[in-house]
Write a protein that holds these residues in place. Structure first.
Motif, PDB file in Angstrom:
ATOM      1  N   GLN A 155       1.034  -1.269   0.028  1.00 29.86           N
ATOM      2  CA  GLN A 155      -0.013   0.113   0.054  1.00 29.86           C
ATOM      3  C   GLN A 155       0.838   1.218  -0.094  1.00 29.86           C
ATOM      4  O   GLN A 155       0.527   2.145  -0.643  1.00 29.86           O
ATOM      5  CB  GLN A 155      -1.145   0.123   1.274  1.00 29.86           C
ATOM      6  CG  GLN A 155      -2.070  -0.771   1.187  1.00 29.86           C
ATOM      7  CD  GLN A 155      -3.418  -0.316   0.458  1.00 29.86           C
ATOM      8  OE1 GLN A 155      -3.228   0.785   0.140  1.00 29.86           O
ATOM      9  NE2 GLN A 155      -4.384  -1.287   0.418  1.00 29.86           N
ATOM     10  N   LYS A 156       2.024   1.293   0.558  1.00 27.73           N
ATOM     11  CA  LYS A 156       2.675   2.333   0.992  1.00 27.73           C
ATOM     12  C   LYS A 156       3.332   2.522  -0.527  1.00 27.73           C
ATOM     13  O   LYS A 156       3.688   3.932  -0.900  1.00 27.73           O
ATOM     14  CB  LYS A 156       3.772   2.376   2.044  1.00 27.73           C
ATOM     15  CG  LYS A 156       4.885   3.102   2.146  1.00 27.73           C
ATOM     16  CD  LYS A 156       6.026   2.750   3.147  1.00 27.73           C
ATOM     17  CE  LYS A 156       7.136   3.806   3.073  1.00 27.73           C
ATOM     18  NZ  LYS A 156       8.379   3.176   3.962  1.00 27.73           N
ATOM     19  N   ALA A 157       4.123   1.598  -1.154  1.00 25.38           N
ATOM     20  CA  ALA A 157       4.718   1.684  -2.333  1.00 25.38           C
ATOM     21  C   ALA A 157       3.663   2.221  -3.515  1.00 25.38           C
ATOM     22  O   ALA A 157       4.175   3.143  -4.087  1.00 25.38           O
ATOM     23  CB  ALA A 157       5.191   0.444  -2.735  1.00 25.38           C
ATOM     24  N   MET A 158       2.564   1.767  -3.463  1.00 25.86           N
ATOM     25  CA  MET A 158       1.458   2.094  -4.499  1.00 25.86           C
ATOM     26  C   MET A 158       1.267   3.707  -4.241  1.00 25.86           C
ATOM     27  O   MET A 158       1.181   4.322  -5.136  1.00 25.86           O
ATOM     28  CB  MET A 158       0.257   1.534  -4.643  1.00 25.86           C
ATOM     29  CG  MET A 158       0.297   0.077  -5.082  1.00 25.86           C
ATOM     30  SD  MET A 158       1.192  -0.198  -6.741  1.00 25.86           S
ATOM     31  CE  MET A 158       2.934  -0.316  -6.378  1.00 25.86           C
ATOM     32  N   HIS A 159       1.136   4.327  -2.923  1.00 28.08           N
ATOM     33  CA  HIS A 159       0.854   5.474  -2.648  1.00 28.08           C
ATOM     34  C   HIS A 159       1.952   6.308  -3.089  1.00 28.08           C
ATOM     35  O   HIS A 159       1.968   7.463  -3.706  1.00 28.08           O
ATOM     36  CB  HIS A 159       0.723   5.629  -1.164  1.00 28.08           C
ATOM     37  CG  HIS A 159       0.292   7.156  -0.531  1.00 28.08           C
ATOM     38  ND1 HIS A 159       1.337   7.957  -0.273  1.00 28.08           N
ATOM     39  CD2 HIS A 159      -0.625   7.814  -0.528  1.00 28.08           C
ATOM     40  CE1 HIS A 159       0.826   9.011   0.086  1.00 28.08           C
ATOM     41  NE2 HIS A 159      -0.264   9.178  -0.229  1.00 28.08           N
ATOM     42  N   ASP A 160       3.388   6.090  -2.702  1.00 30.60           N
ATOM     43  CA  ASP A 160       4.525   6.745  -3.126  1.00 30.60           C
ATOM     44  C   ASP A 160       4.579   6.828  -4.696  1.00 30.60           C
ATOM     45  O   ASP A 160       5.149   7.733  -5.237  1.00 30.60           O
ATOM     46  CB  ASP A 160       5.756   6.135  -2.487  1.00 30.60           C
ATOM     47  CG  ASP A 160       5.682   6.285  -0.858  1.00 30.60           C
ATOM     48  OD1 ASP A 160       4.873   7.025  -0.533  1.00 30.60           O
ATOM     49  OD2 ASP A 160       6.680   5.778  -0.342  1.00 30.60           O
ATOM     50  N   PHE A 161       4.270   5.778  -5.371  1.00 31.71           N
ATOM     51  CA  PHE A 161       4.442   5.913  -6.853  1.00 31.71           C
ATOM     52  C   PHE A 161       3.219   6.802  -7.534  1.00 31.71           C
ATOM     53  O   PHE A 161       3.483   6.893  -8.562  1.00 31.71           O
ATOM     54  CB  PHE A 161       4.692   4.363  -7.366  1.00 31.71           C
ATOM     55  CG  PHE A 161       5.189   4.432  -8.932  1.00 31.71           C
ATOM     56  CD1 PHE A 161       6.448   5.018  -8.934  1.00 31.71           C
ATOM     57  CD2 PHE A 161       4.426   3.968  -9.899  1.00 31.71           C
ATOM     58  CE1 PHE A 161       6.903   4.809 -10.175  1.00 31.71           C
ATOM     59  CE2 PHE A 161       5.156   3.856 -10.973  1.00 31.71           C
ATOM     60  CZ  PHE A 161       6.401   4.371 -11.238  1.00 31.71           C
ATOM     61  N   ARG A 162       2.388   7.080  -6.857  1.00 32.81           N
ATOM     62  CA  ARG A 162       1.199   7.792  -7.147  1.00 32.81           C
ATOM     63  C   ARG A 162       0.570   7.057  -8.523  1.00 32.81           C
ATOM     64  O   ARG A 162       0.492   7.725  -9.630  1.00 32.81           O
ATOM     65  CB  ARG A 162       1.591   9.274  -7.502  1.00 32.81           C
ATOM     66  CG  ARG A 162       2.142  10.043  -6.453  1.00 32.81           C
ATOM     67  CD  ARG A 162       2.331  11.529  -6.677  1.00 32.81           C
ATOM     68  NE  ARG A 162       2.960  12.136  -5.567  1.00 32.81           N
ATOM     69  CZ  ARG A 162       3.972  12.315  -5.038  1.00 32.81           C
ATOM     70  NH1 ARG A 162       5.093  11.713  -5.638  1.00 32.81           N
ATOM     71  NH2 ARG A 162       4.204  12.939  -3.858  1.00 32.81           N
ATOM     72  N   VAL A 163       0.047   5.858  -8.458  1.00 30.36           N
ATOM     73  CA  VAL A 163      -0.503   5.217  -9.462  1.00 30.36           C
ATOM     74  C   VAL A 163      -2.138   5.504  -9.639  1.00 30.36           C
ATOM     75  O   VAL A 163      -2.778   5.206 -10.702  1.00 30.36           O
ATOM     76  CB  VAL A 163      -0.209   3.948  -9.697  1.00 30.36           C
ATOM     77  CG1 VAL A 163       1.155   3.514  -9.993  1.00 30.36           C
ATOM     78  CG2 VAL A 163      -0.689   2.976  -8.356  1.00 30.36           C
ATOM     79  N   GLY A 164      -2.605   6.359  -8.695  1.00 34.57           N
ATOM     80  CA  GLY A 164      -4.045   6.796  -8.693  1.00 34.57           C
ATOM     81  C   GLY A 164      -4.931   5.578  -8.587  1.00 34.57           C
ATOM     82  O   GLY A 164      -6.139   5.797  -9.114  1.00 34.57           O
ATOM     83  N   LEU A 165      -4.640   4.668  -7.649  1.00 42.97           N
ATOM     84  CA  LEU A 165      -5.698   3.622  -7.506  1.00 42.97           C
ATOM     85  C   LEU A 165      -6.050   3.813  -5.902  1.00 42.97           C
ATOM     86  O   LEU A 165      -5.402   4.467  -5.040  1.00 42.97           O
ATOM     87  CB  LEU A 165      -4.807   2.228  -7.577  1.00 42.97           C
ATOM     88  CG  LEU A 165      -4.259   2.088  -8.635  1.00 42.97           C
ATOM     89  CD1 LEU A 165      -3.469   0.371  -8.673  1.00 42.97           C
ATOM     90  CD2 LEU A 165      -5.222   1.693  -9.784  1.00 42.97           C
ATOM     91  N   SER A 166      -7.489   3.301  -5.843  1.00 46.94           N
ATOM     92  CA  SER A 166      -8.024   3.548  -4.427  1.00 46.94           C
ATOM     93  C   SER A 166      -7.574   2.174  -3.601  1.00 46.94           C
ATOM     94  O   SER A 166      -7.012   1.443  -4.088  1.00 46.94           O
ATOM     95  CB  SER A 166      -9.492   3.221  -4.589  1.00 46.94           C
ATOM     96  OG  SER A 166      -9.900   2.037  -5.033  1.00 46.94           O
ATOM     97  N   GLY A 167      -7.612   2.565  -2.243  1.00 46.82           N
ATOM     98  CA  GLY A 167      -7.411   1.360  -1.311  1.00 46.82           C
ATOM     99  C   GLY A 167      -7.886   0.137  -1.843  1.00 46.82           C
ATOM    100  O   GLY A 167      -7.239  -0.975  -1.834  1.00 46.82           O
ATOM    101  N   PRO A 168      -9.131  -0.099  -2.182  1.00 46.97           N
ATOM    102  CA  PRO A 168      -9.657  -1.473  -2.752  1.00 46.97           C
ATOM    103  C   PRO A 168      -9.200  -2.048  -3.745  1.00 46.97           C
ATOM    104  O   PRO A 168      -8.874  -3.183  -4.054  1.00 46.97           O
ATOM    105  CB  PRO A 168     -11.229  -1.332  -2.809  1.00 46.97           C
ATOM    106  CG  PRO A 168     -11.511  -0.141  -2.001  1.00 46.97           C
ATOM    107  CD  PRO A 168     -10.214   0.739  -1.866  1.00 46.97           C
ATOM    108  N   GLN A 169      -8.704  -1.132  -4.785  1.00 44.48           N
ATOM    109  CA  GLN A 169      -8.074  -1.465  -6.124  1.00 44.48           C
ATOM    110  C   GLN A 169      -6.574  -2.037  -5.475  1.00 44.48           C
ATOM    111  O   GLN A 169      -6.229  -3.029  -6.335  1.00 44.48           O
ATOM    112  CB  GLN A 169      -7.899  -0.198  -6.885  1.00 44.48           C
ATOM    113  CG  GLN A 169      -9.271   0.170  -7.595  1.00 44.48           C
ATOM    114  CD  GLN A 169      -9.169   1.108  -8.499  1.00 44.48           C
ATOM    115  OE1 GLN A 169      -8.445   2.221  -8.111  1.00 44.48           O
ATOM    116  NE2 GLN A 169      -9.932   1.225  -9.917  1.00 44.48           N
TER     117      GLN A 169
END
Length: 202
Positions: free
Chosen positions: A37-51
């Motif tokens: 979750q942290k990695a995806m947030h930092d990379f700013r891929v624009g996905l929601s938590g459920p995604q």
């Protein structure tokens, strides 16, 4: 996620690879769900938590609850393109001497000479044991995927063969280099008439 990465150019995978390592807080070499979750947030891929949660399940190919970098890279890059898959299947058909659609120890025996393997020479293992290990190399990647734990049966299907080369392919950027590597390994152009052995060619 692949489409988002494609828009960022060829360096996108390298960049997200660095984020993967930074997010690995406990230096385990893998990411758990929270670290992912942290990695995806930092990379700013624009996905929601459920995604992101759903994506974690896709990346977790072996169902362990953690993602290795190899799993991550393999899933981001996807399978081989049609050109590479065609080359891989050409090699499979060359190995499938009896045309059964599966490779077994008798198919491998026709192409590889295990007599020169160090463990055969030392008496530690038989030729058949070495050939079985060779087959298991191709089954291993497939068996580690979720839902395929029972894949090890001493026979390599076309699907197992392709999955192995999907993993090999992910570290090779150039199609022509992949083709050269496959030709050097499997003599696809028929330029060699030798039988491979572990200590050289015969």
């Amino acid at each position: 996620m692949r489409s988002k990465l494609a828009k960022r150019g060829t360096r996108a995978i390298q960049s997200i690879g660095r984020k993967f390592k930074i997010a690995d807080d406990n230096r385990s070499g893998t990411l758990d769900a929270a670290e992912f979750q942290k990695a995806m947030h930092d990379f700013r891929v624009g996905l929601s938590g459920p995604q992101v949660t759903m994506l974690f399940g896709v990346f977790d190919r072996d169902g362990t609850g953690e993602i290795s970098y190899d799993e991550f890279l393999r899933t981001v890059r996807g399978g081989m393109n049609a050109f590479r898959k065609g080359i891989a299947m050409k090699a499979f058909k060359i190995m499938d001497r009896d045309g059964s659609g599966e490779l077994d120890i008798n198919d491998i025996r026709q192409k590889y000479n295990a007599k020169s393997h160090p463990k055969v020479i030392s008496g530690e293992k038989t030729e058949d044991e070495i050939l079985a290990e060779f087959l298991d190399t191709f089954e291993d990647h497939y068996a580690d995927m979720k839902g395929h734990a029972d894949a090890r049966d001493g026979r390599v299907t076309g699907g197992e063969w392709v999955e192995y080369y999907n993993n090999v392919s992910m570290s090779i950027d150039d199609d022509q280099y992949f083709e050269l590597m496959m030709n050097n390994t499997w003599n696809l152009d028929g330029s060699r008439v030798t039988k491979k052995g572990w200590g050289g060619e015969y």
